[in-house]
Design a protein around this motif. Structure first.
Motif, PDB file in Angstrom:
ATOM      1  N   GLY A   1       1.006  -1.114  -0.312  1.00  9.24           N
ATOM      2  CA  GLY A   1      -0.220  -0.098   0.345  1.00  9.24           C
ATOM      3  C   GLY A   1       0.763   0.940   0.159  1.00  9.24           C
ATOM      4  N   LEU A   2       2.102   1.321   0.929  1.00  9.21           N
ATOM      5  CA  LEU A   2       2.673   2.560   0.387  1.00  9.21           C
ATOM      6  C   LEU A   2       3.175   2.175  -0.870  1.00  9.21           C
ATOM      7  N   GLY A   3       3.508   1.480  -1.720  1.00 13.60           N
ATOM      8  CA  GLY A   3       4.000   1.683  -2.997  1.00 13.60           C
ATOM      9  C   GLY A   3       3.087   2.237  -3.919  1.00 13.60           C
ATOM     10  N   VAL A   4       2.399   2.217  -3.783  1.00 14.00           N
ATOM     11  CA  VAL A   4       0.524   2.673  -4.626  1.00 14.00           C
ATOM     12  C   VAL A   4       0.682   4.464  -3.765  1.00 14.00           C
ATOM     13  N   ALA A   5       0.765   3.822  -2.713  1.00 15.25           N
ATOM     14  CA  ALA A   5       0.161   5.904  -2.373  1.00 15.25           C
ATOM     15  C   ALA A   5       1.473   7.023  -2.585  1.00 15.25           C
ATOM     16  N   LEU A   6       2.681   6.751  -2.116  1.00 15.35           N
ATOM     17  CA  LEU A   6       3.718   6.892  -2.666  1.00 15.35           C
ATOM     18  C   LEU A   6       3.490   7.748  -4.183  1.00 15.35           C
TER      19      LEU A   6
ATOM     20  N   ALA B   1       9.240   0.723   7.144  1.00 14.70           N
ATOM     21  CA  ALA B   1       9.458   1.358   5.578  1.00 14.70           C
ATOM     22  C   ALA B   1       7.696   2.930   5.821  1.00 14.70           C
ATOM     23  N   THR B   2       7.037   2.801   6.598  1.00 13.78           N
ATOM     24  CA  THR B   2       6.313   3.507   7.313  1.00 13.78           C
ATOM     25  C   THR B   2       6.787   4.983   7.370  1.00 13.78           C
ATOM     26  N   VAL B   3       8.092   4.889   8.172  1.00 11.62           N
ATOM     27  CA  VAL B   3       8.851   6.044   8.765  1.00 11.62           C
ATOM     28  C   VAL B   3       9.471   6.702   7.555  1.00 11.62           C
ATOM     29  N   PHE B   4       9.504   5.312   6.389  1.00 11.67           N
ATOM     30  CA  PHE B   4      10.824   6.190   5.767  1.00 11.67           C
ATOM     31  C   PHE B   4       9.694   6.724   4.446  1.00 11.67           C
ATOM     32  N   VAL B   5       8.386   6.536   4.678  1.00 10.40           N
ATOM     33  CA  VAL B   5       7.675   7.165   2.987  1.00 10.40           C
ATOM     34  C   VAL B   5       7.305   8.471   3.466  1.00 10.40           C
ATOM     35  N   SER B   6       7.253   8.114   5.227  1.00  9.84           N
ATOM     36  CA  SER B   6       6.655   9.795   5.845  1.00  9.84           C
ATOM     37  C   SER B   6       7.794  10.939   5.892  1.00  9.84           C
ATOM     38  N   TRP B   7       8.840  10.254   5.809  1.00  9.57           N
ATOM     39  CA  TRP B   7      10.033  11.307   5.934  1.00  9.57           C
ATOM     40  C   TRP B   7      10.558  11.831   4.884  1.00  9.57           C
TER      41      TRP B   7
ATOM     42  N   GLY C   1      10.461  -0.674  -5.286  1.00  7.69           N
ATOM     43  CA  GLY C   1      11.249  -1.696  -4.098  1.00  7.69           C
ATOM     44  C   GLY C   1      10.171  -1.797  -2.366  1.00  7.69           C
ATOM     45  N   LEU C   2       8.712  -0.363  -2.338  1.00  4.83           N
ATOM     46  CA  LEU C   2       7.453  -0.920  -1.479  1.00  4.83           C
ATOM     47  C   LEU C   2       7.488  -2.003  -1.623  1.00  4.83           C
TER      48      LEU C   2
ATOM     49  N   PHE D   1      -0.521   3.102   6.684  1.00  6.37           N
ATOM     50  CA  PHE D   1      -0.407   1.729   7.894  1.00  6.37           C
ATOM     51  C   PHE D   1      -1.862   1.150   8.795  1.00  6.37           C
ATOM     52  N   ALA D   2      -2.533   2.299   9.108  1.00  3.13           N
ATOM     53  CA  ALA D   2      -3.432   2.615  10.185  1.00  3.13           C
ATOM     54  C   ALA D   2      -4.771   1.145   8.883  1.00  3.13           C
TER      55      ALA D   2
END
Length: 461
Positions: A163-168, A297-303, A344-345, A388-389
């Motif tokens: 989901g992080l990969g799609v969201a990014l 990974a969530t912390v990384f994408v947020s940063w 990569g995510l 994440f949630a």
């Protein structure tokens, strides 16, 4: 005849204090009229100053506007969308219940029986869903009681990273529909390193992780190159790449390179013990190191999105590619880079599957995680922690659906319907606001109309 401007009224010395002017509340309307007409020298503006800059400091509307922002913000709308989907899902559950069907035959004679049956069917199903996803009080010991929560976190791990990969990609204005293929390619490389190479503990797992991330990143980066160089639409390309990855996987599983010796089914050898994720809480649970990597990974994408220059470029390109190009941002480079990172995510999800839960490679390694990741990103509104949630929520749905079906006989497909309803309501925030009476536009229009009427009345006075 030109009307002479009226001189501004002299302030009352009794209401004057050092450095500030004090007015009685009854004089606010006259003050606003004087402010908007420059002391009578101009006609009142079509858009009053109070409507342009909000109410006067300390005015009575400040608390109301704060509450309006809270109850009409994206977060509360998302919560209400989930609540609304659960309500409609409860009605669907009641429609499939035999007791509800029997009481519907004498609905008008004894309506209380019907509504009690509807309530009982919905609540019992959702209680079973909760017990299968979060906490089961009938479990054996503390370990058995918290086993559903551990299973939820295990299922949510690939959902979060994919989901992080799609969201990014969404934040950069790209529709990454190819998470499914990126998971598959990551699983292929990670599994091969896991069962073909025999390396020491630590180094082996690290190479498995790196190989999986590279596999997903390359598969996503190719899409970015095609988009940047040829203008190919990423939706079409990623969908086609999903099929390419799937059939490539099926081909490999029929070769000696990947098929387990002595097996006729398409399955790979088991990964070496040194190549799998360690379990976080022992062998009684399936939760593994991949969940901690999902948090990282969530912390990384947020940063990346909020604190880095590259993230600013991604967001600028997503907001307006032409304006970003005019501002000096290399849009093609940003396109390639964002798709590579997104791949990569998603690759982390593939590694979590082969090195975490399955420990082998099959043609169902990606399951439906790549497609569910799109839903997770939409529910999380493309924000890292929102995704994440949302991954945790959908992991809970998946984990609890089986228990719900076992305890109450409710079809497991009801959970899929609830997920679909959540996406529907998330995609239509005005509908959710209208249902719960939280439409800010109507309230703002009404407030602006009342303010303008008060100002006009004060000016005429």
């Amino acid at each position: 005849m030109i009307e002479q401007p009226r001189p501004p009224a002299e302030p009352d010395p009794e209401t004057r204090s050092p450095g500030a002017e004090v007015r009685e509340p009854a004089e606010d309307a006259g003050f606003v009229a004087s402010l908007e007409t420059a002391g009578g020298a101009m006609q009142p503006s079509a858009v009053p100053a109070t409507a342009q800059s909000g109410s006067l400091p300390g005015g009575p509307d400040e608390s109301e506007s704060l509450l309006r922002r809270i109850f009409t913000g994206n977060g509360i709308v998302t919560i209400l969308a989930v609540l609304l989907a659960l309500i409609l899902g409860g009605l669907l559950i009641a429609m499939t219940d035999k007791v509800v069907a029997s009481t519907a035959g004498y609905l008008f004679a004894r309506p209380g029986d019907f509504f009690a049956a509807v309530w009982s069917a919905a609540t019992s199903s959702y209680v079973a869903l909760f017990q299968g996803a979060i906490f089961n009080p009938r479990g054996t010991g503390v370990a058995g009681q918290f086993a559903p929560l551990m299973e939820t976190l295990t299922i949510a791990t690939p959902l979060i990273t994919a989901g992080l990969g799609v969201a990014l990609a969404f934040r950069a204005g790209l529709f990454n529909i190819g998470a499914q293929g990126q998971i598959i390619m990551a699983g292929i490389l990670a599994s091969w390193v896991g069962f073909a190479l025999h390396l020491p503990i630590g180094l082996h797992l690290l190479l498995v992780l790196v190989a999986g991330v590279i596999g997903g990143a390359v598969w996503g980066g190719i899409v970015g190159v095609l988009k940047a160089r040829t203008g190919a639409h990423e939706v079409i390309v990623t969908i086609m790449f999903n099929y390419i990855a799937l059939y490539f996987l099926r081909y490999l599983l029929d070769t000696k390179l990947f098929q387990r010796p002595g097996e006729t089914t398409p399955i790979s050898p088991i990964l070496d013990p040194s190549a799998v994720y360690p379990l976080l809480f022992g062998s009684q649970y399936r939760l593994h190191l991949g969940f901690l990597l999902a948090i990282a990974a969530t912390v990384f994408v947020s940063w990346l999105l909020n604190r880095s220059t590259i993230g600013f470029e991604f967001r600028a390109v997503g907001a307006n590619p032409k304006a970003a190009l005019t501002a000096g941002i290399n849009v093609p480079r940003a396109t390639v880079l964002v798709m590579t990172i997104a791949g990569g995510l998603a690759g982390l999800a593939g590694v979590a599957q082969v090195a975490g839960t399955e420990k082998v490679l099959t043609d169902g390694v990606a399951a439906t995680y790549g497609f569910d990741a799109i839903t997770v990103a939409l529910l999380g509104r493309s924000s890292p922690w929102g995704t994440f949630a949302a991954g945790l929520l959908f992991g809970a749905f998946r984990a609890g659906a089986v228990q719900m079906q076992i305890q109450t006989g409710t079809p497991i497909d009801i959970v899929l319907v609830v997920q679909s309803l959540i996406v529907l309501f998330i995609a239509a925030p005005p509908l959710v606001r209208a249902i719960f009476g939280l439409n800010p536009r109507k309230k703002q229009a009404a407030t602006a109309g009342k303010t303008k009427q008060a100002v006009t009345t004060g000016g005429a006075a």
